[in-house]
Design an enzyme around this catalytic site. Structure first.
Site, PDB file in Angstrom:
ATOM      1  N   ASP A   1      -1.673   6.546   6.325  1.00 44.91           N
ATOM      2  CA  ASP A   1      -2.712   5.644   5.823  1.00 44.91           C
ATOM      3  C   ASP A   1      -2.940   4.599   6.912  1.00 44.91           C
ATOM      4  O   ASP A   1      -2.136   3.693   7.098  1.00 44.91           O
ATOM      5  CB  ASP A   1      -2.239   4.993   4.516  1.00 44.91           C
TER       6      ASP A   1
ATOM      7  N   LYS B   1     -12.106  -2.081   6.399  1.00 46.30           N
ATOM      8  CA  LYS B   1     -11.263  -3.038   7.103  1.00 46.30           C
ATOM      9  C   LYS B   1     -11.722  -3.136   8.561  1.00 46.30           C
ATOM     10  O   LYS B   1     -12.139  -4.180   9.016  1.00 46.30           O
ATOM     11  CB  LYS B   1      -9.784  -2.622   7.055  1.00 46.30           C
TER      12      LYS B   1
ATOM     13  N   TRP C   1       0.822  -1.214   0.000  1.00 47.09           N
ATOM     14  CA  TRP C   1       0.000   0.000   0.000  1.00 47.09           C
ATOM     15  C   TRP C   1       0.852   1.258   0.000  1.00 47.09           C
ATOM     16  O   TRP C   1       0.546   2.228  -0.698  1.00 47.09           O
ATOM     17  CB  TRP C   1      -0.995  -0.016   1.160  1.00 47.09           C
TER      18      TRP C   1
HETATM   19  C1  LIG Z   1      -7.390  -1.618   1.680  1.00 46.91           C
HETATM   20  C2  LIG Z   1      -6.326  -0.636   1.793  1.00 46.91           C
HETATM   21  C3  LIG Z   1      -6.193   0.419   0.878  1.00 46.91           C
HETATM   22  C4  LIG Z   1      -7.078   0.577  -0.327  1.00 46.91           C
HETATM   23  O1  LIG Z   1      -8.379   0.922   0.018  1.00 46.91           O
HETATM   24  P1  LIG Z   1      -9.511   1.126  -1.093  1.00 46.91           P
HETATM   25  O2  LIG Z   1     -10.679   1.562  -0.277  1.00 46.91           O
HETATM   26  O3  LIG Z   1      -9.715  -0.164  -1.796  1.00 46.91           O
HETATM   27  O4  LIG Z   1      -9.037   2.186  -2.008  1.00 46.91           O
HETATM   28  C5  LIG Z   1      -5.170   1.323   1.083  1.00 46.91           C
HETATM   29  N1  LIG Z   1      -4.326   1.217   2.128  1.00 46.91           N
HETATM   30  C6  LIG Z   1      -4.420   0.210   3.013  1.00 46.91           C
HETATM   31  C7  LIG Z   1      -3.448   0.136   4.145  1.00 46.91           C
HETATM   32  C8  LIG Z   1      -5.415  -0.745   2.878  1.00 46.91           C
HETATM   33  O5  LIG Z   1      -5.521  -1.748   3.768  1.00 46.91           O
END
Ligand SMILES: *Cc1c(COP(=O)(O)O)cnc(C)c1O
Length: 368
Positions: free
Chosen positions: A178, A202, A108
């Site tokens: 993030d 998540k 990511w």
């Molecule tokens: C799932 C995830 C993303 C991507 O998220 P989307 O909603 O599919 O764009 C980005 N960063 C992390 C750490 C993730 O777990």
């Protein structure tokens, strides 16, 4: 016949992922009509008093849970964390005349960097790819720019299963995180951040909404010439109703936040439970360490996503099908790394973890 709890499997999906049963029950109970409203949340205007209250309460619960200080805006956005990978450099890097520093601890972080490079001078301050992303930099490892527009990192790499235990020490640059896969899993000192963001699906709710907590000073950046949706300021000014927000997803995030506050007892309480759940799974891995090979180095193991391999791919396939017959689903590792990944987010009950560790013990005893 409507489904009951007995129909539910223990779902270890990395996202969209398990939600608390009491929240699902409340959604069900309010599906024909919200109390006092006479319509479901799916059917009311985002400009209605009823939705305004939902939005305000969701924000208030998040503020309370995380003790978000004054001077930060809480935004509910769409486009997932992926869109944040672009919005962040568009607002804070483009036209800044400075570089931005990225810590690359997994898939990511790498994806975030790739988007930032399209916009401006995005630098790699640390890269864990030579060791296949099994580690997190120690405080002296990264090479920081002298005067960066911001530092970006990924607090929990969902695919590799490595997690920061505390914020990187990056000096005075705004820290942008993030936190998609560990948001609301532990208390945080929000004042350490310029911005922290998380897609909900998540650990914080269903797909469709991304929560961004941004320091108000940063909202002054970003050129008015940017496409309207991409300018954070527009969302802050319009209280997340610049366009129609994902009303249902916001409502569910509000229920999750209330569940954490009222049923779980806050983020310190969920952090404790999360630590205990993770210790159980890693305990089995360590006990059978020639059979189960954990991906992450021990000191940076994720408490949310446990990643490991078995001696052969054939055994991994058997593991997955055997788990499924025990009611344990979605344990397959991400297609890019293979192996097994058990995501044990807030809403995964301890009983689910106990069922998994029992299965892992039995499977190792039978096959090693
Ligand atoms: C799932 C995830 C993303 C991507 O998220 P989307 O909603 O599919 O764009 C980005 N960063 C992390 C750490 C993730 O777990």
């Amino acid at each position: 016949m409507p489904a009951t709890i007995a129909d539910r499997m223990y779902n270890f999906s990395a996202g969209p992922a398990v939600l608390p049963v009491t929240v699902l029950e409340q959604i069900r109970d309010e599906m024909l009509a919200l109390p006092g409203v006479g319509s479901s949340v799916l059917e009311i205007s985002h400009r209605s008093k009823a939705f305004d209250e939902i939005l305000n309460q969701t924000e208030a619960s998040l503020r309370k849970l995380l003790s978000i200080p004054e001077g930060y805006s809480v935004l509910f956005l769409q486009g997932g964390s992926r869109l944040q990978f672009s919005m962040i450099p568009l607002n804070f890097l483009q036209d800044s005349g400075r570089p931005a520093d990225y810590l690359i601890t997994g898939t990511w972080g790498k994806s975030a960097l790739a988007e930032a490079k399209k916009v401006g001078e995005a630098r790699v301050a640390w890269d864990g790819s030579p060791d296949n992303f099994n580690a997190i930099p120690s405080s002296s490892d990264p090479s920081w720019s002298e005067d960066s527009a911001y530092v970006h990192y990924t607090s929990n790499e969902t695919i590799q299963g490595v997690q920061f235990t505390s914020e990187p020490e990056c000096g005075t640059s705004p820290l942008i995180c993030d936190a998609s896969s560990d948001f609301l899993s532990r208390p945080l000192d929000i004042s350490r951040y310029g911005m922290i963001y998380a897609c909900a699906q998540k650990n914080a709710g269903p797909a469709g909404v991304t929560i961004a907590i941004i320091k108000d000073e940063l909202l002054e950046q970003g050129a008015d010439t940017l496409p309207g949706y991409l300018l954070y300021r527009n969302h802050a000014k319009a209280k997340s109703c610049y366009n129609t927000p994902p009303t249902f997803a916001v409502y569910v995030v509000g229920l999750i936040a209330k569940w954490l506050l009222n049923e779980v007892g806050g983020l310190a309480a969920i952090e404790k439970t999360n630590g205990e759940k993770a210790a159980k799974v890693y305990g089995v891995i360590d006990q059978h360490d020639t059979f189960y090979r954990g991906h992450a180095k021990k000191d940076v193991r994720s408490k949310m996503n446990v990643t490991f391999r078995l001696p052969t791919e054939e055994l991994e396939t058997q593991f997955l099908s055997g788990a499924k017959t025990e009611g344990l689903t979605d344990l397959k590792g991400h297609r890019s790394v293979g192996g097994i990944r058990a995501s044990i987010y807030n809403a995964m009950p301890v009983e689910g973890v106990d069922a998994l560790t029992k299965f892992m013990q039995d499977f190792a005893n039978k096959n090693s």
